[in-house]
Design an enzyme around this catalytic site. Structure first.
Site, PDB file in Angstrom:
ATOM      1  N   ARG A 161      18.599  35.965  31.140  1.00 11.77           N
ATOM      2  CA  ARG A 161      17.237  35.525  30.832  1.00 11.77           C
ATOM      3  C   ARG A 161      17.219  34.329  29.887  1.00 11.77           C
ATOM      4  NH1 ARG A 161      14.106  40.927  29.637  1.00 11.77           N
ATOM      5  NH2 ARG A 161      16.111  41.164  28.677  1.00 11.77           N
ATOM      6  N   ASP A 166      15.125  36.088  35.813  1.00  6.08           N
ATOM      7  CA  ASP A 166      14.383  37.265  35.396  1.00  6.08           C
ATOM      8  C   ASP A 166      14.508  38.231  36.570  1.00  6.08           C
ATOM      9  OD1 ASP A 166      12.380  39.164  35.074  1.00  6.08           O
ATOM     10  OD2 ASP A 166      11.167  37.790  33.856  1.00  6.08           O
ATOM     11  N   ILE A 167      15.054  39.399  36.318  1.00  2.00           N
ATOM     12  CA  ILE A 167      15.457  40.281  37.416  1.00  2.00           C
ATOM     13  C   ILE A 167      14.350  40.569  38.420  1.00  2.00           C
ATOM     14  CG2 ILE A 167      16.111  42.727  37.853  1.00  2.00           C
ATOM     15  CD1 ILE A 167      18.096  42.286  35.435  1.00  2.00           C
ATOM     16  N   LYS A 217      28.931  51.718  35.634  1.00  2.00           N
ATOM     17  CA  LYS A 217      28.312  53.018  35.417  1.00  2.00           C
ATOM     18  C   LYS A 217      27.111  52.859  34.478  1.00  2.00           C
ATOM     19  CE  LYS A 217      29.778  55.414  31.710  1.00  2.00           C
ATOM     20  NZ  LYS A 217      30.563  55.787  30.540  1.00  2.00           N
ATOM     21  N   ASP A 238      34.970  52.435  37.748  1.00  5.22           N
ATOM     22  CA  ASP A 238      35.255  53.455  36.749  1.00  5.22           C
ATOM     23  C   ASP A 238      36.478  52.891  36.035  1.00  5.22           C
ATOM     24  OD1 ASP A 238      36.566  55.643  35.426  1.00  5.22           O
ATOM     25  OD2 ASP A 238      35.135  56.944  36.432  1.00  5.22           O
ATOM     26  N   HIS A 239      36.305  52.379  34.844  1.00  5.35           N
ATOM     27  CA  HIS A 239      37.395  51.584  34.277  1.00  5.35           C
ATOM     28  C   HIS A 239      38.660  52.403  34.019  1.00  5.35           C
ATOM     29  CE1 HIS A 239      36.046  52.945  30.271  1.00  5.35           C
ATOM     30  NE2 HIS A 239      37.214  52.549  29.811  1.00  5.35           N
ATOM     31  N   LYS A 259      43.145  51.505  34.557  1.00  4.46           N
ATOM     32  CA  LYS A 259      44.170  51.561  33.499  1.00  4.46           C
ATOM     33  C   LYS A 259      45.558  51.570  34.153  1.00  4.46           C
ATOM     34  CE  LYS A 259      41.184  53.640  30.090  1.00  4.46           C
ATOM     35  NZ  LYS A 259      41.252  53.148  28.735  1.00  4.46           N
ATOM     36  N   HIS A 298      34.912  59.489  34.281  1.00  2.43           N
ATOM     37  CA  HIS A 298      36.306  59.173  33.949  1.00  2.43           C
ATOM     38  C   HIS A 298      37.238  60.376  34.081  1.00  2.43           C
ATOM     39  CE1 HIS A 298      34.528  55.559  32.591  1.00  2.43           C
ATOM     40  NE2 HIS A 298      34.229  55.923  31.363  1.00  2.43           N
TER      41      HIS A 298
END
Ligand code: BG6
Length: 510
Positions: free
Chosen positions: A44, A87-88, A150, A179-180, A184, A242
């Site tokens: 924005r 602007d979304i 997420k 999903d981080h 890993k 997670h």
């Protein structure tokens, strides 16, 4: 890798700055970005391209694992970045965006392959997906992908509604749910751990394994996220996504050369085999906790209810421990224990696989000191995989002592989760993203727990900040004759122990 336009919603935000720009830069340095690559940042704020590029550059100095020392390289990287105000909810901004994306595609002679990355709050997911479709941004003659952060829903019903809505604009194979934890490095290595070691693969069943423990403890509290966290709790913030992903990754059997379809199929099978916990039984399988005042690292810290932005009567969970059972031939009878909490004694994410002790009965009482064999997978902050065995010391009086075999030690410059995941999304490899089936089954599993928590049908146990969580979490394992491994300070994780059994050690890089 195919030429790609990376369209980033939330380009002025915190995640972009801390994770996304450093990840892109490191991929660039490692030659892992497409040859023709264009980034369009959206936000924005009324930024120009130059202001945007300067912000990206600053973020690299602050957060990138490799320093942008080579000016020429840095400039070549920044040259790909453009900015557009958005602007979304404003359709007109999407038309402007389309014009910019097309102009860049023409200038760089790129086909219209577009990756839309939604680094924004979940309330914006649906309107953005709608506008991508309505504006024509998503209907060009190339591929399109949606990368989404997420939380994916707040419960089963809202997750289903969100998925139905996104499906109007994107097909499942075009949606990459981050999903981080799946990014890993150690989690990504679980696959090769089994594939490269038939010994481990052979042991990976209820015949040899007594229980599996998955821990994600954090010493931080709610930080500046009270508004989000107090409505979410540990169960939605960590457990539903997670930790259930870690459970799936730990429980699957991966044959050599597993395709992403095979991995997903196997993960889904695990979720389908999880024994559902009825709402009235949640209290027997789940411990719910909230931290009170305590101390961490010698510093006093406040209790959850006194944190800024948290209601004094909040019943939100900052800790959860649970016993999960998988009803299939491989895992029947093996409890999987999962726990996560804020303001615990230390930051540690790990999986411990405890093996059965078939010799326990046969060995006489005097031969004490024999501990169960363990496979210890440390996911963070350190990274290691070690197998704990017992050896007998020389001499008649020699007792048993544990030794550790290192199966993996991470090089100092191992890529970060976001680097792995963004690289995979650019390649179109969905292996380490959460498929809708997994997300839906996870919510389905967790829903009775959410309902029981909402009705306060499960006691909210307290634990002092800086502790190992409520005593009831220890009792949960004690009921089955087990205890959590590596909780005591004296019980350091294998990588920290002296390598007395060094002659047994196998180092991956030898
Ligand atoms: C996030 C949660 O997804 O994961 C945070 O929202 C949590 O509350 C974080 O702190 C933990 O991630 P990591 O990688 O530090 O273990």
């Amino acid at each position: 890798m195919e030429p790609t336009t990376f369209i980033l919603f939330g380009a002025t935000g915190d995640l972009a700055k801390r994770k996304i720009y450093p990840a892109l830069f490191n991929l660039f340095v490692r030659g892992k970005l497409p040859q023709a690559f264009s980034v369009v940042g959206l936000g924005r704020r009324e930024w120009t391209d130059e202001v945007f590029q300067a912000a990206v550059e600053r973020s690299l100095y602050q957060f990138s694992r490799t320093e942008p020392a080579d000016k020429e390289k840095l400039n070549a990287f920044l040259e790909a970045f453009r900015y557009s105000v958005l602007d979304i909810g404003r359709e007109e901004d999407y038309r402007k965006l389309l014009a910019l994306v097309e102009a860049r595609e023409q200038a760089l002679k790129m086909p219209p392959n577009r990756l839309f990355y939604l680094s924004v709050g979940p309330e914006h997911f649906e309107p953005i997906a709608d506008n991508i479709r309505a504006s024509g941004l998503g209907s060009a003659d190339g591929w399109k992908r949606l990368v989404i952060e997420k939380p994916f829903g707040h419960d089963l019903a809202s997750a289903r509604a969100l998925n139905a809505k996104l499906s109007e604009s994107f097909a499942e194979e075009e949606i990459f749910r981050i999903d981080h934890y799946l990014g890993k490095p150690v989690v990504q290595r679980l696959e090769s751990l089994q594939q490269a070691n038939p010994v481990i693969q052979a042991l990976w069943t209820n015949r040899y394994i007594a229980n599996v423990q998955i821990t994600a403890s954090e010493s931080v509290g709610v930080e500046e996220r009270a508004g989000y966290y107090d409505h979410v709790g540990a169960i939605r913030d960590m457990f539903q996504n997670h930790l259930l992903q870690l459970l799936m990754m730990a429980a699957i059997h991966l044959p050599y050369d597993s395709s992403s379809e095979k991995v997903r199929f196997k993960k889904k099978k695990i979720m389908e085999a999880l024994v559902p916990v009825a709402q009235e039984d949640v209290g027997q399988q789940v411990v719910r906790g909230q931290y009170t005042a305590g101390s961490i690292g010698g510093q006093p810290v406040e209790g959850y209810k006194s944190e800024p932005g948290i209601a004094a009567d909040s019943m939100n969970d900052t800790f959860i421990a649970a016993r999960l059972l998988i009803d299939n031939n491989d895992w029947r009878g093996v409890p999987f224990y999962i726990r996560t909490g804020k303001r615990m004694n230390k930051k540690s994410t790990r999986i411990v696989v405890e093996f059965k002790e078939p010799l326990k009965q046969a060995w006489s009482q005097s031969e004490d000191g024999v501990a169960p064999n363990l496979l210890v997978i440390e996911i963070g902050p350190g990274e290691s995989i070690a197998l704990r065995l017992n050896t007998k010391e020389a001499g008649a009086q020699g007792g048993f002592k544990p030794i550790h075999i290192d199966l993996h030690s991470t090089p100092a410059d191992s890529p970060e989760a976001y680097e792995n995941l963004i690289g995979d999304a650019l390649k179109g490899d969905p292996t380490f993203f959460a498929h809708w089936d997994e997300v839906e089954l996870s919510w389905q599993y967790v829903q009775p727990m959410l309902d029981a928590f909402a009705e306060n049908a499960v006691p909210l146990r307290s634990y002092a900040a800086g502790s190992r969580g409520p005593a009831e979490s220890d009792a949960l394992l004690a009921e089955d004759g087990y205890h959590w491994w590596f909780d005591e300070e004296s019980e350091a994780l294998p990588k920290n122990e002296s390598k007395e059994g060094a002659n047994y050690a196998y180092h991956a890089n030898h």
